[in-house]
Design an enzyme around this catalytic site. Structure first.
Site, mmCIF file in Angstrom:
data_model
loop_
_atom_site.group_PDB
_atom_site.id
_atom_site.type_symbol
_atom_site.label_atom_id
_atom_site.label_comp_id
_atom_site.label_asym_id
_atom_site.label_seq_id
_atom_site.Cartn_x
_atom_site.Cartn_y
_atom_site.Cartn_z
ATOM 1 N N TRP A 446 5.035 11.990 -48.102
ATOM 2 C CA TRP A 446 6.479 11.713 -48.193
ATOM 3 C C TRP A 446 7.217 12.026 -46.883
ATOM 4 C CZ3 TRP A 446 8.201 15.359 -52.820
ATOM 5 C CH2 TRP A 446 8.462 16.642 -52.355
ATOM 6 N N GLU A 447 8.411 11.544 -46.772
ATOM 7 C CA GLU A 447 9.183 11.636 -45.512
ATOM 8 C C GLU A 447 8.427 10.995 -44.356
ATOM 9 O OE1 GLU A 447 12.227 12.747 -44.910
ATOM 10 O OE2 GLU A 447 12.733 13.730 -46.795
#
Lengths: 612, 612
Positions: A446-447
């Site tokens: 994620w990110e």
């Protein structure tokens, strides 16, 4: 199960003895509210909360998970209590919020926050997302938006989310298909589309959820530049601030995940009944159909990407502390050097010590690297000296991909090692380390995935401002080596640093040559980018912990071996030496491999990967 | 979820095109029952079973897990069916059993078995343990023991276990506290004690469970040499072979594990009511209180330790095949070299290809290394030429720790990478890879932790027969390099092999010098042992896959690019080059670190690891 414990001493060292926190607390933004005196008090208070309020819910949350039933999501009730407790008592979003009177320096906020993440990563994901959403509104919304949303998000009444990913647009967010249609009401749009992997997308923590949604307005260009940003409350907020009608946001389901099971990862449908309203943030599409939605989201991303690396660090640190304590209590085997002696705690075995110092060295080096990043961000955001702020901004931008990726990738290995220290019981859910392994794995995805960050480094960060920022970054490394060349007792370490530094220089020049002959070399750029990132990260992490060890050396020379800090300082020195002499040499090997420019990965036919 | 798929082509290559299976099938033990003609048929049949019978139960088993209620353990009913199906139809223990007419060469048995493990690791754990227990009885029991137990274990009527670990004796099995007391009946003992982490210790797969239990008889010496071995049936077997009374073996509980959740890991109490009877295997304690219980168990261990490495390989391979197929189907992003082109399957992205070839190279190199080990064991156990058999036995013993540890440690990393290829969905339990990550982690712990194997290598295997076996092993590596020095098209690879080989030579000599000055150097031996193991494993794995690539090069030169095997052979060559040029250089770095002999791990005070 052992009680949660954390290395508050190392956090105090960072703020009290290593970083120039006088400078940070002296900034206009903070000087009336915080000072050096607050550090120990705040850290001590939060350590108590981490032990007494947060960590006790972590295992139960994993065990029960979130419950989805007809569009509603329930978290274990203790999560609701803990969420509200932290937000209402000023230990949550408010301290990281641009819109708050009591905003703390990131260096301070993140030091205490680290202990809370370590105590319950799932719980803190809700707070993190709420902070991010509130900061987006604060920075880019109108006064009216701020008034209507921000305060209620900071005080725990409402929570927030970021809605980027869609079933057909993940890493490639520019392919998002969610649309925004104008209404008669200026600034208000009808939102229609599906978003997935939304942390806290539906959850019973609070009475409302404020979604920050990327969607393409009519006339929006294709790709990421055409995306606009919209505030989409789960329940519409009336003019007077009271809650109105439900806003046609439907939770279709939640993911069944390997870990972070008390963190609700929702799939959301916006506008199933054509009745979902969103408030535009920023301006309408320009003549070329460009909106600044993604740019606004990305503005917040440095902090949240470093934050993701920090999250991984907190988890691997917690697993390491559990493993070390277990190793000091678990009696098994006899010393290699004296097998006739009685049985000993396994921490006496050389290999267990090796595993522990490997974890300690990685944890402390990565933590040092991360807090340098937060320090740069504090100065960049709030510093008075424009030139210095700009330089710090550049340095933070270079560190961002290093921290995000190196920390999250290393965490998987190190928590695996924590399980190994426990042996068979580490594999059971009675002990805490296997949960950390399961919780942490998402952080390399994620990110922005690890590869996205590797490309961010070699494609953008190494080249921005004509390579000037990266040159500044390299100069700082060179300066550290020069300054410490004759430092007594660290000759081997500085020598290793210099070798690694020269490797990174070579790699930088090699990459410049790739860009110079794109026709032949283009595909080598992405192929070796992840290795380049590891080299830069290990060089910087090594320097950071070695710099700490030099401070520790001065301190330890002034105290007796009986002093309560003696073990801490000698541990810091040993961990720094371990990192520089046992981990950093990886850079030499990586450089050699990058230079060899082997193309077997590219030459392998795709069909050779596929079986049926 | 995608259907289970496996690289049957690589297994066929190993048996039909690479290893000297003519030699193996020509051994007296096998020549009447098996031949080259059987290879494809058997592999094809089992691949169907893996797809249709075994893999469909794998996810459900993980989801439901085992149920413990008042001393009884239930597995999902599909597990009972699949277990009996494999055992009754001759695809299970019988083919690996010394006591079976139809015993197969390990090379053949393990080739098909690999697909079944990949399809359901938890299911196959029950079969593996039953085989091990049956083989122990067959090899060391009396004719009567064989008659009473072995057949019923091989045909699926009964299952079997190995009971070593106790709450206070894990890696240090010599500290076992379970006791055996004589009864009036010669050869029959009363067993009393608690065993834990017993795979299949209580389970409803069959009507009886035959436990092979290590316990200390009266007069037994302390430590491992005093342990005897006992056959302890869950239900006593009468003289006429019928089932009698329950035998006072109580299941106290099962572990709640991170993975392998359909594999029952039991804690067993023997003799709670002083009424648990065991049959002594082997002789009573000698004058010094020594029994051969552990030696007998360890006799079976080479195979089961290589088997553990093989288990890890099967899981990482399965995860890799899933990830590769997903990458060929998932559309996301545009090519780096041509961003204006349309969206492409992610397998087109350089970094995804890099991750895939890294997995492919590790999988195929480790598989090659493992099958060399099985080949050595086949010749060692059944070969007619005594000298060759002895040499193969020595080589298998050297490979055992390398395979067990390198494969299980690498699997954790590679399956983590398979999750990364999937991105966010890989973190959900809807897709198969996260289960493999959870299932695989125990394999670096059971059958001896990674460190135990590292010490086995540097403390025993490198030194046995005055170092002669290890010298043989090194000679074989040297010979491979010499033989291929002028091999066209592989100059870089052979050069890298030689560098790595020289590193291992240096390490061997360095370790000899440690043993020569124990007073100062003793603690370096365990400290660097895990790195020594990695170097030896990577050297051998690199050679094994490169040797395969040389075969593939000859084959590919004889076919057209349109041939159905073209992709397979070029993939093999690319994977070998990738391993040798991108993974093997790790050996140079490791050698450098070992030689530096940094002692920071030892110098770090224990208190520096502990926080409170």
């Amino acid at each position: 199960m052992a009680e949660f414990a954390y290395d508050i001493r190392d956090l105090k060292f960072i703020l009290n003895e290593w970083l120039d926190m006088e400078e940070v607390f002296g900034l206009d933004k903070f000087k009336d509210n915080y000072g050096m005196d607050d550090v120990d008090f705040i850290l001590n208070e939060v350590y108590k909360l981490a032990k007494e309020v947060v960590s006790p819910i972590n295992k139960e949350g994993d065990h029960i998970g979130v419950k989805f039933d007809r569009g509603k999501v329930e978290v274990p009730p203790e999560y609701v209590k803990a969420y509200r407790f932290l937000q209402e008592n000023g230990w949550g979003s408010a301290n990281e919020s641009l819109g708050s009177e009591t905003i703390m320096p990131l260096t301070l906020y993140r030091a205490y926050n680290e202990m809370l993440i370590a105590a319950s990563p799932a719980l803190m994901s809700y707070i993190k997302l709420t902070t991010g959403a509130a900061n987006l509104i604060y920075r880019f919304g109108t006064d009216r938006d701020r008034e209507m949303f921000v305060e209620n998000m900071l005080n725990g009444n409402w929570s927030g989310t970021m809605c980027l990913t869609e079933p057909n647009a993940g890493s490639d967010v520019g392919d998002a298909a969610t649309r925004a249609y104008p209404t008669g009401d200026p600034g208000i749009y009808k939102i229609k589309g599906t978003k997935m992997f939304i942390t806290g997308g539906e959850v019973d923590l609070s009475e409302n959820i404020i979604h920050m949604v990327l969607a393409r307005p009519e006339g929006g260009a294709p790709g990421s530049k055409g995306l606009g940003l919209y505030i989409v409350p789960k329940v519409w907020v009336n003019e007077d601030g009271s809650l109105g009608e439900p806003n046609d946001v439907t939770c279709i389901g939640v993911e069944h995940k390997m870990g972070l099971r008390a963190s609700a990862t929702a799939m959301l449908s916006f506008g199933e009944n054509d009745n979902c309203r969103g408030i535009l943030v920023g301006s309408q599409p320009d003549g070329e159909g460009a909106s600044k939605g993604l740019a606004m989201m990305f503005h917040m991303m440095n902090e949240s990407r470093i934050g993701t690396g920090h999250n991984a660090l907190a988890q691997m640190a917690a697993a390491y502390y559990y493993a070390a304590r277990y190793a000091s209590e678990r009696i098994q085997g006899r010393p290699f050097t004296n097998p006739k002696e009685g049985r000993v705690p396994i921490i006496k075995h050389e290999d267990v010590k090796r595993m522990l110092i490997e974890m300690k060295a990685q944890v402390e080096a990565i933590r040092a690297m991360i807090f340098k990043g937060f320090y740069y961000l504090d100065i960049a955001e709030h510093g008075g000296d424009r030139e210095k702020s700009a330089r710090c901004q550049g340095l933070a931008e270079i560190l961002t991909p290093l921290i995000k990726t190196y920390s999250s990738e290393t965490a998987w290995q190190m928590i695996g090692q924590a399980i190994q220290v426990y042996g068979g019981v580490g594999y059971t859910e009675e002990y805490p380390v296997s949960q950390y392994a399961r919780d942490v794995k998402i952080l390399s995805i994620w990110e922005g995935t690890s590869f996205i960050h590797a490309m961010d480094l070699v494609g953008r960060k190494m080249r921005m401002k004509g390579g000037a920022s990266f040159s500044h970054w390299l100069e700082d490394r060179r300066e550290f080596i020069e300054k410490n060349k004759n430092r007594e007792g660290f000759g081997i370490e500085i020598n290793n640093m210099e070798k690694a530094y020269n490797c990174v220089l070579e790699i930088r020049d090699l990459y410049a040559s790739f860009y110079g002959s794109m026709a032949e070399k283009a595909r080598l750029i992405p192929l070796y980018a992840p290795r380049v990132l590891i080299c830069c990260a290990q060089l910087f992490a090594a320097e950071s912990i070695l710099e700490q060890a030099l401070v520790a050396t001065e301190k330890i020379n002034a105290i007796d071996p009986g002093h309560h800090d003696y073990a801490y300082y000698s541990g810091k020195i040993a961990a720094a030496r371990y990192f520089v002499n046992n981990i950093l040499p990886n850079v030499y090997m990586q450089a050699q491999v990058i230079k060899s420019a082997d193309k077997s990965a590219l030459e392998c036919p795709e069909e050779a990967f596929l079986v049926s």
